[in-house]
Design a protein around this motif. Structure first.
Motif, short mmCIF file in Angstrom:
data_model
loop_
_atom_site.label_atom_id
_atom_site.label_comp_id
_atom_site.label_asym_id
_atom_site.label_seq_id
_atom_site.Cartn_x
_atom_site.Cartn_y
_atom_site.Cartn_z
N GLU A 13 -53.77 -4.82 62.27
CA GLU A 13 -54.86 -4.43 61.20
C GLU A 13 -55.23 -4.97 60.24
N ILE A 14 -54.04 -5.61 59.54
CA ILE A 14 -54.51 -6.26 58.06
C ILE A 14 -54.67 -7.70 58.50
N GLY A 15 -54.53 -7.57 59.81
CA GLY A 15 -55.46 -9.49 59.92
C GLY A 15 -53.98 -10.36 60.21
N ARG A 16 -52.78 -10.35 59.44
CA ARG A 16 -51.92 -11.08 59.82
C ARG A 16 -51.27 -11.26 61.34
N GLY A 17 -51.32 -10.69 62.24
CA GLY A 17 -50.36 -10.19 63.08
C GLY A 17 -49.65 -11.23 64.47
N VAL A 18 -50.96 -12.84 63.98
CA VAL A 18 -49.67 -14.68 64.74
C VAL A 18 -49.39 -15.34 63.62
N ASP A 19 -49.48 -14.58 61.93
CA ASP A 19 -49.25 -15.41 61.15
C ASP A 19 -48.50 -16.00 60.57
N LYS A 20 -46.56 -15.74 61.10
CA LYS A 20 -45.30 -16.44 61.64
C LYS A 20 -44.65 -16.20 62.88
N ILE B 120 -66.13 -19.65 51.48
CA ILE B 120 -66.15 -18.61 52.76
C ILE B 120 -65.43 -19.67 53.33
N LYS B 121 -64.17 -18.50 54.18
CA LYS B 121 -62.93 -19.12 54.59
C LYS B 121 -62.70 -18.57 56.04
N ALA B 122 -62.78 -19.29 57.40
CA ALA B 122 -62.78 -18.99 58.60
C ALA B 122 -61.56 -18.04 58.73
N GLN B 123 -61.93 -16.94 58.70
CA GLN B 123 -60.71 -16.06 59.50
C GLN B 123 -60.67 -16.16 60.97
N TYR B 124 -61.05 -16.39 62.23
CA TYR B 124 -61.09 -15.78 63.23
C TYR B 124 -62.16 -16.57 64.18
N ARG B 125 -61.75 -17.05 65.24
CA ARG B 125 -63.02 -17.94 65.99
C ARG B 125 -62.75 -17.03 67.76
#
Length: 417
Positions: A183-190, A324-329
């Motif tokens: 929910e905070i955009g870090r679900g697959v960070d690790k 500007i940084k990419a978040q997801y595609r």
């Protein structure tokens, strides 16, 4: 062909158990998981996986839960994974959730007992028209429910239990992945891709019965910093250029009828300021930029910068920095290269007796980023509705169809490969 039957009501019981565990994530926290309490649910999920016979089930130090349903076929097949997330949204309290089952829903207003101002009406929730006779689960009025995404967790767990108990249902190796912090955009960070050991997968995190989503927004984040000129306000004439006011002017100069979430839908993108802070000398705004193609995303970024420059032209002593940084595609760019993944998903839904609806998400999923990490991953319905709110609800019968769909996917890949 599989015959999943929720005869003992275990699906609703699983879901309610998970919903009662507070797993709200925290965007301000730098840790992984962002909140330690997410591991409380992780421990419960590992325990249940072990109980149904998944002997390698484990949770790692970052709160990711892994497990393997072994192949029971002689065929050499690709390894599939099913994924849902454990955390609930920071937008609404997830503490002391009290799930309520409204049996045999007949179209009435659902007045939630702990706050009777919270009323779930069919006129506000169009999908309730298709739920007559079904059993609806809501929270009690002071919290979200957590069907986003604990419905998915329960559905994957039910499907895993069924497959482990019914070896006559043939399938290849299937991996289970439960993630924190989606929910905070870090679900697959690790996520540990080696430990996962899969070729592709399906997130179970969608809304309406029958939906399969193979397209998401492409997403950038932008940070705008304005550097103004600060002087004593009593002697400021001709000298001060307030970064706060410059930033306000920039925000006011952005379109109000287009390019904003309040005025867009379907395939329309937007530029959306999500936070502002600052003083006279320096002020900052955070933006999210969204669209379905990388080209339009770049155009929106260029438009934002053009707007900034036009305003700054009036303030010769001030300056700005825009990052500007990419978040997801958009995962469709990847999934289109592997059409069978979506085709078999559609067939699995239809085998469950449901009309499949192939559609786009005005948002992102763990699958967006997993697709670009080499694991193509569309999103299957979990039945969750009105998520991130006190009006959140889910239908037990829709959840049963999601379980059947997961089982069907496993069977179809074994049959057709």
């Amino acid at each position: 062909m599989s015959n999943y039957d929720n005869f003992n009501k275990s699906l609703a019981q699983r879901f309610i158990k998970y919903a009662k565990i507070d797993t709200q994530s925290d965007p301000a926290s730098p840790t992984c998981p962002s909140t330690l309490k997410q591991k409380n649910l992780g421990h419960e999920l590992v325990k249940e996986l072990l109980e149904i016979g998944i002997s390698d089930a484990e949770m790692d130090e970052n709160g990711y839960v892994y497990g393997t349903i072994p192949s029971n076929t002689d065929k050499v097949l690709p390894v599939i994974f099913f994924c849902s997330h454990m955390d609930t949204s920071p937008d609404c309290s997830g503490e002391n959730v009290k799930p309520i089952i409204h049996d045999n829903y007949q179209g009435q207003d659902l007045v939630l007992p702990d706050d009777n101002k919270i009323v779930i009406r069919m006129s506000d929730h169009k999908d309730l028209k298709h739920q007559i006779g079904n059993d609806i689960i809501t929270a009690s009025g002071t919290t979200l429910l957590g069907a986003d995404n604990k419905a998915g967790l329960a559905e994957i767990m039910e499907a895993a239990a069924f497959l482990m108990k019914n070896p006559e249902v043939k399938h290849g190796t299937i991996k289970v992945l439960f993630t924190p912090d989606e929910e905070i955009g870090r679900g697959v960070d690790k996520v540990d891709l080696k430990k996962l050991g899969a070729d592709f997968g399906y997130t179970i995190d969608g809304e309406t019965l029958g939906s399969i989503e193979d397209e998401t927004f492409s997403a950038d984040g932008a940070t705008l910093t304005i550097y103004g000129v600060s002087t004593h306000p009593g002697f400021a004439k001709g000298k001060m250029e307030s970064a706060i006011k410059i930033l306000a002017e920039i925000l006011d100069s952005l379109p109000k009828d287009t390019l904003t979430p309040e005025a867009t839908h379907q395939k329309e993108g937007f530029i959306h300021p999500v936070s502002i802070s600052g003083q006279v000398e320096e002020a900052e705004a955070q933006f999210i930029i969204r669209d379905f193609t990388d080209e339009k995303l770049a155009q929106h970024g260029a438009f934002l910068e053009e707007t900034i420059r036009k305003v700054l032209a009036k303030y010769p002593k001030s300056s700005y920095k825009l990052e500007i940084k990419a978040q997801y595609r958009n995962m469709k760019q990847i999934l289109d290269q592997h059409p069978k993944i979506v085709q078999y998903g559609i067939e699995a839904i239809e085998r469950a007796g449901v009309v499949a609806k192939q559609q786009s998400i005005r948002g992102g999923t763990d699958g967006s980023r997993l697709s670009y990490m080499g694991l193509p991953c569309p999103n299957i319905f979990a039945g969750e509705h009105a998520f991130h709110s006190k009006q959140e609800w889910v239908s037990v019968q829709d959840m049963e169809k999601a379980v059947q769909t997961i089982i069907n996917i496993a069977c179809i890949w074994e049959e057709k490969e």
